[in-house]
Design a protein around this motif. Structure first.
Motif, PDB file in Angstrom:
ATOM      1  N   GLY A  87       0.792  -1.219   0.000  1.00 56.52           N
ATOM      2  CA  GLY A  87       0.000   0.000   0.000  1.00 56.52           C
ATOM      3  C   GLY A  87       0.830   1.278   0.000  1.00 56.52           C
ATOM      4  O   GLY A  87       1.763   1.432  -0.786  1.00 56.52           O
ATOM      5  N   MET A  88       0.498   2.185   0.921  1.00 54.56           N
ATOM      6  CA  MET A  88       1.148   3.493   0.932  1.00 54.56           C
ATOM      7  C   MET A  88       2.627   3.418   1.290  1.00 54.56           C
ATOM      8  O   MET A  88       3.388   4.338   0.974  1.00 54.56           O
ATOM      9  CB  MET A  88       0.424   4.441   1.889  1.00 54.56           C
ATOM     10  N   TRP A  89       3.058   2.317   1.912  1.00 56.91           N
ATOM     11  CA  TRP A  89       4.489   2.171   2.192  1.00 56.91           C
ATOM     12  C   TRP A  89       5.288   2.062   0.895  1.00 56.91           C
ATOM     13  O   TRP A  89       6.463   2.406   0.859  1.00 56.91           O
ATOM     14  CB  TRP A  89       4.742   0.940   3.065  1.00 56.91           C
ATOM     15  N   THR A  90       4.641   1.584  -0.162  1.00 59.24           N
ATOM     16  CA  THR A  90       5.318   1.512  -1.457  1.00 59.24           C
ATOM     17  C   THR A  90       5.657   2.900  -1.959  1.00 59.24           C
ATOM     18  O   THR A  90       6.714   3.116  -2.554  1.00 59.24           O
ATOM     19  CB  THR A  90       4.427   0.790  -2.482  1.00 59.24           C
ATOM     20  N   VAL A  91       4.757   3.855  -1.727  1.00 56.53           N
ATOM     21  CA  VAL A  91       5.009   5.232  -2.142  1.00 56.53           C
ATOM     22  C   VAL A  91       6.167   5.819  -1.343  1.00 56.53           C
ATOM     23  O   VAL A  91       7.049   6.492  -1.891  1.00 56.53           O
ATOM     24  CB  VAL A  91       3.747   6.100  -1.964  1.00 56.53           C
ATOM     25  N   PHE A  92       6.175   5.542  -0.029  1.00 54.82           N
ATOM     26  CA  PHE A  92       7.229   6.086   0.827  1.00 54.82           C
ATOM     27  C   PHE A  92       8.596   5.509   0.460  1.00 54.82           C
ATOM     28  O   PHE A  92       9.525   6.236   0.130  1.00 54.82           O
ATOM     29  CB  PHE A  92       6.915   5.797   2.290  1.00 54.82           C
ATOM     30  N   PHE A  93       8.718   4.177   0.516  1.00 53.80           N
ATOM     31  CA  PHE A  93      10.010   3.550   0.251  1.00 53.80           C
ATOM     32  C   PHE A  93      10.351   3.538  -1.239  1.00 53.80           C
ATOM     33  O   PHE A  93      11.520   3.412  -1.599  1.00 53.80           O
ATOM     34  CB  PHE A  93      10.023   2.116   0.804  1.00 53.80           C
ATOM     35  N   GLY A  94       9.317   3.671  -2.087  1.00 47.74           N
ATOM     36  CA  GLY A  94       9.571   3.725  -3.521  1.00 47.74           C
ATOM     37  C   GLY A  94      10.405   4.922  -3.923  1.00 47.74           C
ATOM     38  O   GLY A  94      11.079   4.900  -4.959  1.00 47.74           O
ATOM     39  N   ARG A  95      10.390   5.960  -3.108  1.00 54.26           N
ATOM     40  CA  ARG A  95      11.206   7.132  -3.371  1.00 54.26           C
ATOM     41  C   ARG A  95      12.697   6.795  -3.382  1.00 54.26           C
ATOM     42  O   ARG A  95      13.488   7.478  -4.043  1.00 54.26           O
ATOM     43  CB  ARG A  95      10.892   8.191  -2.309  1.00 54.26           C
ATOM     44  N   PHE A  96      13.100   5.725  -2.704  1.00 52.93           N
ATOM     45  CA  PHE A  96      14.509   5.357  -2.607  1.00 52.93           C
ATOM     46  C   PHE A  96      14.924   4.319  -3.661  1.00 52.93           C
ATOM     47  O   PHE A  96      16.080   3.915  -3.697  1.00 52.93           O
ATOM     48  CB  PHE A  96      14.803   4.783  -1.213  1.00 52.93           C
ATOM     49  N   ILE A  97      13.970   3.871  -4.500  1.00 49.44           N
ATOM     50  CA  ILE A  97      14.253   2.862  -5.516  1.00 49.44           C
ATOM     51  C   ILE A  97      13.952   3.462  -6.889  1.00 49.44           C
ATOM     52  O   ILE A  97      12.855   3.980  -7.120  1.00 49.44           O
ATOM     53  CB  ILE A  97      13.394   1.601  -5.285  1.00 49.44           C
ATOM     54  N   ALA A  98      14.925   3.368  -7.800  1.00 47.57           N
ATOM     55  CA  ALA A  98      14.818   4.047  -9.091  1.00 47.57           C
ATOM     56  C   ALA A  98      13.532   3.701  -9.838  1.00 47.57           C
ATOM     57  O   ALA A  98      12.820   4.589 -10.314  1.00 47.57           O
ATOM     58  CB  ALA A  98      16.038   3.714  -9.949  1.00 47.57           C
ATOM     59  N   LEU A  99      13.209   2.418  -9.950  1.00 48.07           N
ATOM     60  CA  LEU A  99      12.026   2.012 -10.703  1.00 48.07           C
ATOM     61  C   LEU A  99      10.748   2.573 -10.094  1.00 48.07           C
ATOM     62  O   LEU A  99       9.935   3.194 -10.787  1.00 48.07           O
ATOM     63  CB  LEU A  99      11.945   0.482 -10.762  1.00 48.07           C
ATOM     64  N   LEU A 100      10.582   2.388  -8.781  1.00 49.36           N
ATOM     65  CA  LEU A 100       9.366   2.862  -8.121  1.00 49.36           C
ATOM     66  C   LEU A 100       9.315   4.375  -8.042  1.00 49.36           C
ATOM     67  O   LEU A 100       8.225   4.955  -7.962  1.00 49.36           O
ATOM     68  CB  LEU A 100       9.259   2.251  -6.725  1.00 49.36           C
ATOM     69  N   ARG A 101      10.472   5.030  -8.041  1.00 45.57           N
ATOM     70  CA  ARG A 101      10.479   6.490  -7.996  1.00 45.57           C
ATOM     71  C   ARG A 101       9.804   7.067  -9.241  1.00 45.57           C
ATOM     72  O   ARG A 101       9.164   8.120  -9.182  1.00 45.57           O
ATOM     73  CB  ARG A 101      11.925   6.994  -7.887  1.00 45.57           C
ATOM     74  N   ILE A 102       9.942   6.382 -10.373  1.00 47.83           N
ATOM     75  CA  ILE A 102       9.322   6.835 -11.615  1.00 47.83           C
ATOM     76  C   ILE A 102       7.852   6.419 -11.676  1.00 47.83           C
ATOM     77  O   ILE A 102       6.994   7.168 -12.143  1.00 47.83           O
ATOM     78  CB  ILE A 102      10.075   6.256 -12.833  1.00 47.83           C
ATOM     79  N   LEU A 103       7.540   5.229 -11.162  1.00 50.18           N
ATOM     80  CA  LEU A 103       6.210   4.657 -11.328  1.00 50.18           C
ATOM     81  C   LEU A 103       5.237   4.968 -10.205  1.00 50.18           C
ATOM     82  O   LEU A 103       4.021   4.849 -10.389  1.00 50.18           O
ATOM     83  CB  LEU A 103       6.324   3.128 -11.460  1.00 50.18           C
ATOM     84  N   ALA A 104       5.754   5.324  -9.022  1.00 49.07           N
ATOM     85  CA  ALA A 104       4.899   5.425  -7.841  1.00 49.07           C
ATOM     86  C   ALA A 104       3.685   6.330  -8.042  1.00 49.07           C
ATOM     87  O   ALA A 104       2.545   5.926  -7.764  1.00 49.07           O
ATOM     88  CB  ALA A 104       5.719   5.903  -6.647  1.00 49.07           C
TER      89      ALA A 104
END
Length: 211
Positions: free
Chosen positions: A109-126
């Protein structure tokens, strides 16, 4: 010309504006080297070229605003948007990338948005993916703000203080200090990504076994 050399050639206010713009566009869903620009700007702050506080503020603002715009685009475009992006940018928006990011969203869930900021792929897709999956905006906004500030502010502070320490210790060999800082950042990033990849593989194996 390297990124840091190019940044030194422009006024400090434009450096901050550039940081906000590049990170904002990356967060919106455009594959750009936001992390490289942020680290380079923080190193320039350590050398006294620009104020580190403003670098952190502009980077945080770019991340938050960019992700919010990406959310709106994803909510309006939905899955057809990712299908078009996948055909145009298969290395960043291919079916495997979208499926992997979607798995994280459904599981964390929303933790993906938070920690996704530190991962290149999720930073673009979040942002776009959160909108496409209809995540409530207030939940997205909370995770977006906290993640953006933690990533942008934290990265700026760590790189800035490491640069200052390196310059203080090595004075006449500041280039060595900067090289060590960059090397430390690269090694740390690789270790984090390797750990994340192992966790993802383990989760995929568990999901396959459960299936």
């Amino acid at each position: 010309m390297h990124v840091d050399e190019w940044l030194q050639a422009i006024p400090p206010v434009w450096i901050c504006a550039l940081v906000a713009l590049v990170i904002g566009l990356e967060s919106l869903g455009i594959p750009l080297p936001g992390e490289i620009v942020l680290v380079s700007s923080a190193l320039l702050a350590a050398k006294g070229v620009v104020d580190p506080l403003w670098v952190g503020i502009c980077a945080s603002a770019g991340a938050i605003v960019g992700d919010s715009i990406g959310y709106a685009i994803g909510r309006k475009g939905g899955q057809p948007l990712f299908d078009r992006l996948g055909r145009r940018f298969p290395k960043h928006f291919g079916p495997a990338h979208i499926a992997k990011a979607g798995h994280y969203f459904h599981r964390y869930g929303m933790w993906t948005v938070f920690f996704g900021r530190f991962i290149a792929l999720l930073r673009i897709l979040a942002g776009p993916l959160a909108g496409a999956l209809r995540m409530p905006y207030w939940r997205f906004l909370v995770a977006n703000v906290l993640g953006g500030v933690a990533w942008a502010g934290g990265t700026t502070a760590v790189v800035y203080y490491l640069g200052r320490v390196a310059e203080k210790w090595l004075k006449g060999f500041s280039w060595v200090g900067l090289g060590l800082v960059v090397l430390f950042g690269v090694v740390t990033t690789l270790l984090v990504k390797r750990r994340a990849a192992r966790l993802a593989d383990r989760e995929n194996e568990e999901s396959a076994a459960a299936g």
